[in-house]
Motif scaffolding. Structure first.
Motif, PDB file in Angstrom:
ATOM      1  N   LEU A  19       0.781  -1.177   0.104  1.00  0.00           N
ATOM      2  CA  LEU A  19      -0.001  -0.012  -0.035  1.00  0.00           C
ATOM      3  C   LEU A  19       0.828   1.198   0.052  1.00  0.00           C
ATOM      4  CD1 LEU A  19      -2.594  -1.211   2.516  1.00  0.00           C
ATOM      5  CD2 LEU A  19      -3.098  -0.522   0.027  1.00  0.00           C
ATOM      6  N   SER A  20       2.146   1.322   0.268  1.00  0.00           N
ATOM      7  CA  SER A  20       2.905   2.331   0.599  1.00  0.00           C
ATOM      8  C   SER A  20       3.654   2.658  -0.895  1.00  0.00           C
ATOM      9  CB  SER A  20       3.887   2.090   1.621  1.00  0.00           C
ATOM     10  OG  SER A  20       4.939   1.226   1.387  1.00  0.00           O
ATOM     11  N   GLU A  21       3.876   1.872  -1.801  1.00  0.00           N
ATOM     12  CA  GLU A  21       4.384   1.729  -3.100  1.00  0.00           C
ATOM     13  C   GLU A  21       3.382   2.035  -4.208  1.00  0.00           C
ATOM     14  OE1 GLU A  21       7.620   2.230  -3.516  1.00  0.00           O
ATOM     15  OE2 GLU A  21       7.814   1.840  -1.245  1.00  0.00           O
ATOM     16  N   PRO A  22       3.764   2.837  -5.424  1.00  0.00           N
ATOM     17  CA  PRO A  22       2.745   2.790  -6.289  1.00  0.00           C
ATOM     18  C   PRO A  22       2.643   1.495  -7.111  1.00  0.00           C
ATOM     19  CG  PRO A  22       4.365   4.555  -6.540  1.00  0.00           C
ATOM     20  CD  PRO A  22       4.832   3.777  -5.389  1.00  0.00           C
ATOM     21  N   ILE A  23       1.498   1.281  -7.831  1.00  0.00           N
ATOM     22  CA  ILE A  23       1.416  -0.009  -8.502  1.00  0.00           C
ATOM     23  C   ILE A  23       1.306   0.627 -10.098  1.00  0.00           C
ATOM     24  CG2 ILE A  23       0.268  -1.380  -6.714  1.00  0.00           C
ATOM     25  CD1 ILE A  23      -2.392  -1.031  -8.384  1.00  0.00           C
ATOM     26  N   THR A  24       1.925  -0.465 -10.941  1.00  0.00           N
ATOM     27  CA  THR A  24       1.679  -0.295 -12.466  1.00  0.00           C
ATOM     28  C   THR A  24       0.854  -1.226 -12.878  1.00  0.00           C
ATOM     29  OG1 THR A  24       3.736  -1.079 -12.723  1.00  0.00           O
ATOM     30  CG2 THR A  24       3.803   1.281 -12.262  1.00  0.00           C
ATOM     31  N   GLY A  25       0.586  -0.968 -14.049  1.00  0.00           N
ATOM     32  CA  GLY A  25      -0.179  -1.983 -15.127  1.00  0.00           C
ATOM     33  C   GLY A  25      -1.596  -1.979 -14.818  1.00  0.00           C
ATOM     34  N   PHE A  26      -2.181  -1.038 -14.004  1.00  0.00           N
ATOM     35  CA  PHE A  26      -3.627  -0.904 -13.924  1.00  0.00           C
ATOM     36  C   PHE A  26      -4.280   0.186 -14.675  1.00  0.00           C
ATOM     37  CE2 PHE A  26      -3.163  -3.968 -10.529  1.00  0.00           C
ATOM     38  CZ  PHE A  26      -3.760  -5.376 -11.050  1.00  0.00           C
ATOM     39  N   GLY A  27      -5.236   0.331 -15.459  1.00  0.00           N
ATOM     40  CA  GLY A  27      -5.454   1.652 -15.902  1.00  0.00           C
ATOM     41  C   GLY A  27      -6.920   1.943 -15.253  1.00  0.00           C
ATOM     42  N   ASP A  28      -7.408   3.280 -15.257  1.00  0.00           N
ATOM     43  CA  ASP A  28      -8.615   3.572 -14.597  1.00  0.00           C
ATOM     44  C   ASP A  28      -9.749   2.690 -15.250  1.00  0.00           C
ATOM     45  OD1 ASP A  28      -6.961   5.908 -13.749  1.00  0.00           O
ATOM     46  OD2 ASP A  28      -7.971   7.383 -14.896  1.00  0.00           O
ATOM     47  N   ALA A  29     -10.778   2.466 -14.269  1.00  0.00           N
ATOM     48  CA  ALA A  29     -11.803   1.566 -14.541  1.00  0.00           C
ATOM     49  C   ALA A  29     -11.336   0.241 -15.219  1.00  0.00           C
ATOM     50  CB  ALA A  29     -12.998   2.188 -15.385  1.00  0.00           C
ATOM     51  N   SER A  30     -10.515  -0.428 -14.490  1.00  0.00           N
ATOM     52  CA  SER A  30     -10.105  -1.767 -15.099  1.00  0.00           C
ATOM     53  C   SER A  30     -10.150  -2.774 -14.346  1.00  0.00           C
ATOM     54  CB  SER A  30      -8.322  -1.713 -15.568  1.00  0.00           C
ATOM     55  OG  SER A  30      -7.599  -1.301 -14.311  1.00  0.00           O
ATOM     56  N   LEU A  31     -10.665  -2.643 -12.856  1.00  0.00           N
ATOM     57  CA  LEU A  31     -10.710  -3.806 -11.947  1.00  0.00           C
ATOM     58  C   LEU A  31     -11.919  -3.937 -11.917  1.00  0.00           C
ATOM     59  CD1 LEU A  31      -7.706  -2.805  -9.510  1.00  0.00           C
ATOM     60  CD2 LEU A  31      -7.564  -4.322 -11.528  1.00  0.00           C
ATOM     61  N   ASP A  32     -12.423  -5.465 -11.398  1.00  0.00           N
ATOM     62  CA  ASP A  32     -13.598  -5.849 -11.085  1.00  0.00           C
ATOM     63  C   ASP A  32     -13.706  -6.049  -9.687  1.00  0.00           C
ATOM     64  OD1 ASP A  32     -13.228  -7.843 -13.945  1.00  0.00           O
ATOM     65  OD2 ASP A  32     -14.720  -6.350 -13.692  1.00  0.00           O
TER      66      ASP A  32
ATOM     67  N   PRO B 186      -2.558   9.516  -8.422  1.00  0.00           N
ATOM     68  CA  PRO B 186      -1.919   8.352  -8.819  1.00  0.00           C
ATOM     69  C   PRO B 186      -2.628   6.933  -8.287  1.00  0.00           C
ATOM     70  CG  PRO B 186      -1.039   9.599  -6.932  1.00  0.00           C
ATOM     71  CD  PRO B 186      -2.192  10.343  -7.583  1.00  0.00           C
ATOM     72  N   VAL B 187      -2.122   5.878  -8.543  1.00  0.00           N
ATOM     73  CA  VAL B 187      -2.780   4.639  -8.192  1.00  0.00           C
ATOM     74  C   VAL B 187      -1.960   3.824  -7.419  1.00  0.00           C
ATOM     75  CG1 VAL B 187      -3.485   2.274  -9.487  1.00  0.00           C
ATOM     76  CG2 VAL B 187      -3.759   4.466 -10.644  1.00  0.00           C
ATOM     77  N   LEU B 188      -2.613   3.578  -6.323  1.00  0.00           N
ATOM     78  CA  LEU B 188      -1.960   2.503  -5.260  1.00  0.00           C
ATOM     79  C   LEU B 188      -3.001   1.680  -4.590  1.00  0.00           C
ATOM     80  CD1 LEU B 188      -0.159   5.391  -3.067  1.00  0.00           C
ATOM     81  CD2 LEU B 188       0.953   3.797  -4.375  1.00  0.00           C
ATOM     82  N   ALA B 189      -2.576   0.476  -4.377  1.00  0.00           N
ATOM     83  CA  ALA B 189      -3.356  -0.477  -3.712  1.00  0.00           C
ATOM     84  C   ALA B 189      -2.668  -1.501  -3.270  1.00  0.00           C
ATOM     85  CB  ALA B 189      -4.380  -1.110  -4.887  1.00  0.00           C
ATOM     86  N   GLY B 190      -3.103  -2.446  -2.320  1.00  0.00           N
ATOM     87  CA  GLY B 190      -2.533  -3.439  -1.561  1.00  0.00           C
ATOM     88  C   GLY B 190      -3.279  -4.472  -0.978  1.00  0.00           C
ATOM     89  N   VAL B 191      -2.637  -5.512  -0.811  1.00  0.00           N
ATOM     90  CA  VAL B 191      -3.474  -6.697   0.095  1.00  0.00           C
ATOM     91  C   VAL B 191      -2.486  -7.516   0.821  1.00  0.00           C
ATOM     92  CG1 VAL B 191      -4.534  -9.096  -0.193  1.00  0.00           C
ATOM     93  CG2 VAL B 191      -5.155  -6.767  -1.814  1.00  0.00           C
ATOM     94  N   VAL B 192      -2.550  -7.601   2.319  1.00  0.00           N
ATOM     95  CA  VAL B 192      -2.050  -8.635   3.007  1.00  0.00           C
ATOM     96  C   VAL B 192      -3.009  -9.469   3.554  1.00  0.00           C
ATOM     97  CG1 VAL B 192      -0.535  -8.684   5.229  1.00  0.00           C
ATOM     98  CG2 VAL B 192      -0.178  -6.628   3.482  1.00  0.00           C
ATOM     99  N   ARG B 193      -2.786 -10.663   3.771  1.00  0.00           N
ATOM    100  CA  ARG B 193      -3.735 -11.742   4.182  1.00  0.00           C
ATOM    101  C   ARG B 193      -3.107 -12.296   5.795  1.00  0.00           C
ATOM    102  NH1 ARG B 193      -9.075 -14.569   2.780  1.00  0.00           N
ATOM    103  NH2 ARG B 193      -9.283 -15.573   4.730  1.00  0.00           N
ATOM    104  N   LEU B 194      -3.628 -12.016   6.636  1.00  0.00           N
ATOM    105  CA  LEU B 194      -3.054 -12.662   7.901  1.00  0.00           C
ATOM    106  C   LEU B 194      -3.895 -13.933   8.027  1.00  0.00           C
ATOM    107  CD1 LEU B 194      -2.328  -9.938  10.218  1.00  0.00           C
ATOM    108  CD2 LEU B 194      -0.594 -11.009   8.631  1.00  0.00           C
ATOM    109  N   PRO B 195      -3.186 -14.919   8.648  1.00  0.00           N
ATOM    110  CA  PRO B 195      -3.850 -16.366   8.818  1.00  0.00           C
ATOM    111  C   PRO B 195      -4.880 -16.014  10.010  1.00  0.00           C
ATOM    112  CG  PRO B 195      -1.779 -16.556   9.641  1.00  0.00           C
ATOM    113  CD  PRO B 195      -1.748 -15.250   8.943  1.00  0.00           C
TER     114      PRO B 195
END
Length: 189
Positions: A19-32, A150-159
């Protein structure tokens, strides 16, 4: 989950993001779907708000966000002596933001519809501590305006595993996430 693994490799793209780093490879309105489990509560209010706006930009109209964050009813918050507002610094020195339903809902403002928030009990598989979390599922409405940022996102899954009588809530949250994958990508789950 096994059906998802066997059938989805060519239909679903997943990424583990910071979540603290920019992501690349996704455009606006590109994720479901954007799914973040036990990750967003490590952000302060400003960063959290920015990430939600950025995710709103990434989601297609009708796309969903499904996240789980720590609840103010979690013992790590209720028993903390070092609380500041709705946050604490953990024993390991990590910032953790805790939410009640109103404070979580406030971050989603006009950018999302059909906001559903459920609180449930969880138990960490590693150390068996019990806690409380809030699960949120929301939809980006058709015709929603995109924010320019700018675009940022993230996922962390703890057990974690369910504690007490939370099986129904867990199934509901998982059903929404898996249903979205099935509907959008034609994957049997």
């Amino acid at each position: 989950a096994r059906a998802l693994e066997e059938n989805a490799t060519d239909k679903i793209e997943t990424r583990l993001l910071d979540l603290s780093e920019p992501i690349t490879g996704f455009g606006d309105a590109s994720l479901d779907l954007v799914y973040g489990y036990f990750s967003f509560h490590y952000l302060d209010d400003q960063a959290f708000g920015n990430r939600i706006k950025e995710i709103q930009q990434l989601l297609k109209p009708g796309g969903k966000i499904a996240i789980a964050v720590r609840s103010v009813n979690d013992p790590q918050f209720t028993q903390a002596s070092n609380r500041t507002g709705q946050s604490v610094i953990s024993e390991k020195g990590k910032y953790i933001r805790f939410f009640d339903e109103n404070s979580l809902r406030a971050f989603f403002g006009d950018g999302f519809a059909n906001i559903e928030i459920t609180e449930r009990a969880v138990r960490n598989r590693l150390d068996q501590t019990e806690g409380k979390l809030l699960e949120l599922v929301a939809t980006k409405p058709a015709g929603a305006r995109l924010a320019a940022m700018p675009v940022l996102a993230g996922v962390v899954r703890l057990p974690v595993v369910e504690a007490g009588k939370s099986e129904e809530a867990r199934e509901s949250f998982d059903d929404i996430v898996m249903g979205e994958l099935s509907e959008k990508k034609g994957v049997s789950v």
